[in-house]
Design an enzyme around this catalytic site. Structure first.
Site, PDB file in Angstrom:
ATOM      1  N   LYS A  36       0.830  -1.214   0.000  1.00 20.04           N
ATOM      2  CA  LYS A  36       0.000   0.000   0.000  1.00 20.04           C
ATOM      3  C   LYS A  36       0.863   1.262   0.000  1.00 20.04           C
ATOM      4  O   LYS A  36       0.666   2.158  -0.811  1.00 20.04           O
ATOM      5  CB  LYS A  36      -0.921   0.037   1.240  1.00 20.04           C
ATOM      6  CG  LYS A  36      -1.902  -1.114   1.320  1.00 20.04           C
ATOM      7  CD  LYS A  36      -2.918  -0.913   2.457  1.00 20.04           C
ATOM      8  CE  LYS A  36      -2.304  -0.968   3.848  1.00 20.04           C
ATOM      9  NZ  LYS A  36      -1.810  -2.302   4.249  1.00 20.04           N
ATOM     10  N   ARG A  74      -9.678   0.831   8.841  1.00 20.76           N
ATOM     11  CA  ARG A  74      -9.161  -0.497   9.183  1.00 20.76           C
ATOM     12  C   ARG A  74     -10.266  -1.395   9.733  1.00 20.76           C
ATOM     13  O   ARG A  74     -10.017  -2.540  10.065  1.00 20.76           O
ATOM     14  CB  ARG A  74      -8.154  -0.348  10.286  1.00 20.76           C
ATOM     15  CG  ARG A  74      -6.663  -0.525  10.187  1.00 20.76           C
ATOM     16  CD  ARG A  74      -6.039  -1.271   9.133  1.00 20.76           C
ATOM     17  NE  ARG A  74      -4.691  -1.684   9.463  1.00 20.76           N
ATOM     18  CZ  ARG A  74      -3.598  -0.983   9.208  1.00 20.76           C
ATOM     19  NH1 ARG A  74      -3.657   0.196   8.638  1.00 20.76           N
ATOM     20  NH2 ARG A  74      -2.416  -1.465   9.513  1.00 20.76           N
ATOM     21  N   ARG A  79      10.926  -7.088   5.166  1.00 18.38           N
ATOM     22  CA  ARG A  79      10.839  -5.680   5.542  1.00 18.38           C
ATOM     23  C   ARG A  79      11.433  -5.469   6.937  1.00 18.38           C
ATOM     24  O   ARG A  79      12.060  -4.452   7.199  1.00 18.38           O
ATOM     25  CB  ARG A  79       9.371  -5.231   5.506  1.00 18.38           C
ATOM     26  CG  ARG A  79       9.188  -3.747   5.616  1.00 18.38           C
ATOM     27  CD  ARG A  79       7.812  -3.314   5.168  1.00 18.38           C
ATOM     28  NE  ARG A  79       6.791  -3.629   6.146  1.00 18.38           N
ATOM     29  CZ  ARG A  79       5.501  -3.314   6.001  1.00 18.38           C
ATOM     30  NH1 ARG A  79       5.080  -2.717   4.906  1.00 18.38           N
ATOM     31  NH2 ARG A  79       4.634  -3.617   6.920  1.00 18.38           N
ATOM     32  N   ARG A 124      11.262  -2.306  11.467  1.00 17.60           N
ATOM     33  CA  ARG A 124       9.974  -1.960  12.073  1.00 17.60           C
ATOM     34  C   ARG A 124       9.660  -2.996  13.136  1.00 17.60           C
ATOM     35  O   ARG A 124       9.659  -4.192  12.858  1.00 17.60           O
ATOM     36  CB  ARG A 124       8.879  -1.987  10.992  1.00 17.60           C
ATOM     37  CG  ARG A 124       8.563  -0.634  10.446  1.00 17.60           C
ATOM     38  CD  ARG A 124       7.480  -0.702   9.405  1.00 17.60           C
ATOM     39  NE  ARG A 124       6.191  -1.165   9.926  1.00 17.60           N
ATOM     40  CZ  ARG A 124       5.058  -1.034   9.253  1.00 17.60           C
ATOM     41  NH1 ARG A 124       5.052  -0.472   8.063  1.00 17.60           N
ATOM     42  NH2 ARG A 124       3.932  -1.475   9.771  1.00 17.60           N
ATOM     43  N   ARG A 172      -1.307  -9.513  12.853  1.00 16.74           N
ATOM     44  CA  ARG A 172      -1.693  -8.427  11.939  1.00 16.74           C
ATOM     45  C   ARG A 172      -2.474  -8.962  10.744  1.00 16.74           C
ATOM     46  O   ARG A 172      -3.416  -8.326  10.277  1.00 16.74           O
ATOM     47  CB  ARG A 172      -0.448  -7.651  11.508  1.00 16.74           C
ATOM     48  CG  ARG A 172       0.062  -6.797  12.670  1.00 16.74           C
ATOM     49  CD  ARG A 172       1.440  -6.253  12.429  1.00 16.74           C
ATOM     50  NE  ARG A 172       1.494  -5.367  11.291  1.00 16.74           N
ATOM     51  CZ  ARG A 172       2.552  -5.231  10.510  1.00 16.74           C
ATOM     52  NH1 ARG A 172       3.644  -5.934  10.733  1.00 16.74           N
ATOM     53  NH2 ARG A 172       2.516  -4.399   9.509  1.00 16.74           N
TER      54      ARG A 172
HETATM   55  P1  AMP Z   1       0.431   0.278   8.837  1.00 14.20           P
HETATM   56  O1  AMP Z   1       1.661   1.102   8.658  1.00 14.20           O
HETATM   57  O2  AMP Z   1      -0.735   0.784   8.037  1.00 14.20           O
HETATM   58  O3  AMP Z   1       0.671  -1.196   8.646  1.00 14.20           O
HETATM   59  O4  AMP Z   1      -0.025   0.454  10.367  1.00 14.20           O
HETATM   60  C1  AMP Z   1       0.838   0.069  11.423  1.00 14.20           C
HETATM   61  C2  AMP Z   1       0.051  -0.027  12.718  1.00 14.20           C
HETATM   62  O5  AMP Z   1      -0.532   1.249  13.030  1.00 14.20           O
HETATM   63  C3  AMP Z   1      -1.126  -0.991  12.728  1.00 14.20           C
HETATM   64  O6  AMP Z   1      -0.729  -2.333  12.985  1.00 14.20           O
HETATM   65  C4  AMP Z   1      -1.970  -0.419  13.864  1.00 14.20           C
HETATM   66  O7  AMP Z   1      -1.394  -0.720  15.126  1.00 14.20           O
HETATM   67  C5  AMP Z   1      -1.807   1.080  13.640  1.00 14.20           C
HETATM   68  N1  AMP Z   1      -2.817   1.610  12.708  1.00 14.20           N
HETATM   69  C6  AMP Z   1      -2.608   2.145  11.467  1.00 14.20           C
HETATM   70  N2  AMP Z   1      -3.750   2.536  10.898  1.00 14.20           N
HETATM   71  C7  AMP Z   1      -4.732   2.249  11.797  1.00 14.20           C
HETATM   72  C8  AMP Z   1      -6.148   2.393  11.797  1.00 14.20           C
HETATM   73  N3  AMP Z   1      -6.799   2.909  10.749  1.00 14.20           N
HETATM   74  N4  AMP Z   1      -6.826   1.982  12.902  1.00 14.20           N
HETATM   75  C9  AMP Z   1      -6.196   1.450  13.963  1.00 14.20           C
HETATM   76  N5  AMP Z   1      -4.872   1.266  14.029  1.00 14.20           N
HETATM   77  C10 AMP Z   1      -4.131   1.658  12.958  1.00 14.20           C
END
Ligand code: AMP
Length: 190
Positions: free
Chosen positions: A15, A90, A129, A135, A147
């Site tokens: 993404k 999400r 990654r 990360r 996840r």
């Molecule tokens: P991402 O970089 O999009 O994979 O997001 C990393 C982490 O941020 C996720 O595993 C959640 O802990 C948190 N996170 C990101 N976007 C959201 C969202 N829309 N709602 C809740 N938690 C989020």
């Protein structure tokens, strides 16, 4: 006509990577909730302290905090004409909240790009990654499983939500291939 798009898909579907070329194609800013949370953690803000352990364990941040972060960002002038949201919504409550928020601004979603990638490929990418970007949430196999499970249980139902609504075009794009191949598929779709 405003251009409010989502790039949607499981963790490590690409993404963030694809958002960088898609935002150019659409001429809108890219807004990633994951990036905003990580910036807060790095900056040591109150929000960062509150969400640090949630991100590290692969748990979703509560909707109240997440929606407020998104609302603050979407009130800024650079996104008045449109935005490419990455990592939000999400879950279905967030999707419904976003519809209400956009309706309040007299607009709505123009399209949702859904990147599809098989689970085994996702797991391999997340491991890779972790080695490259260090990360915290990519390193631990249990967190990776959580996840992906969270995506299936909470995030994937957003697709049925949008399909049921029948208001926004969904573009399903095969996310397996080189970055340029996938980018080309996305541009051809939207
Ligand atoms: P991402 O970089 O999009 O994979 O997001 C990393 C982490 O941020 C996720 O595993 C959640 O802990 C948190 N996170 C990101 N976007 C959201 C969202 N829309 N709602 C809740 N938690 C989020």
């Amino acid at each position: 006509m405003t251009r409010h798009f989502l790039i949607f898909g499981p963790p490590a579907a690409g993404k963030g990577t694809q958002a960088h070329s898609l935002k150019e194609h659409l001429s809108v800013p890219h807004v990633s909730t994951g990036d905003m949370f990580r910036a807060n953690i790095q900056g040591g803000t109150d929000l960062g302290k509150e969400v640090q352990s949630l991100l590290a364990s692969g748990t979703l941040v509560p909707d109240s905090l997440t929606n407020r972060l998104v609302a603050d960002r979407l009130h800024q002038t650079d996104v008045a004409e449109g935005v490419l949201l990455d990592g939000f919504p999400r879950n279905v409550p967030q999707a419904a909240w976003l519809d209400g928020f956009l309706a309040g601004k007299g607009t709505k979603l123009s399209g949702v790009v859904v990147l599809t990638v098989p689970d085994e490929e996702l797991k391999a990418r997340l491991k890779g990654r972790a080695e490259k970007e260090s990360r915290a949430d990519d390193a631990d196999p249990a967190v990776i499983e959580r996840r992906i499970a969270t995506y299936k249980e909470q995030s994937e139902p957003c697709i049925a939500y949008y399909e049921g609504q029948g208001e926004v075009p969904l573009y399903f794009v095969d996310g397996v291939g080189s970055i340029e191949e996938v980018a080309e598929r996305i541009r051809a779709a939207v």
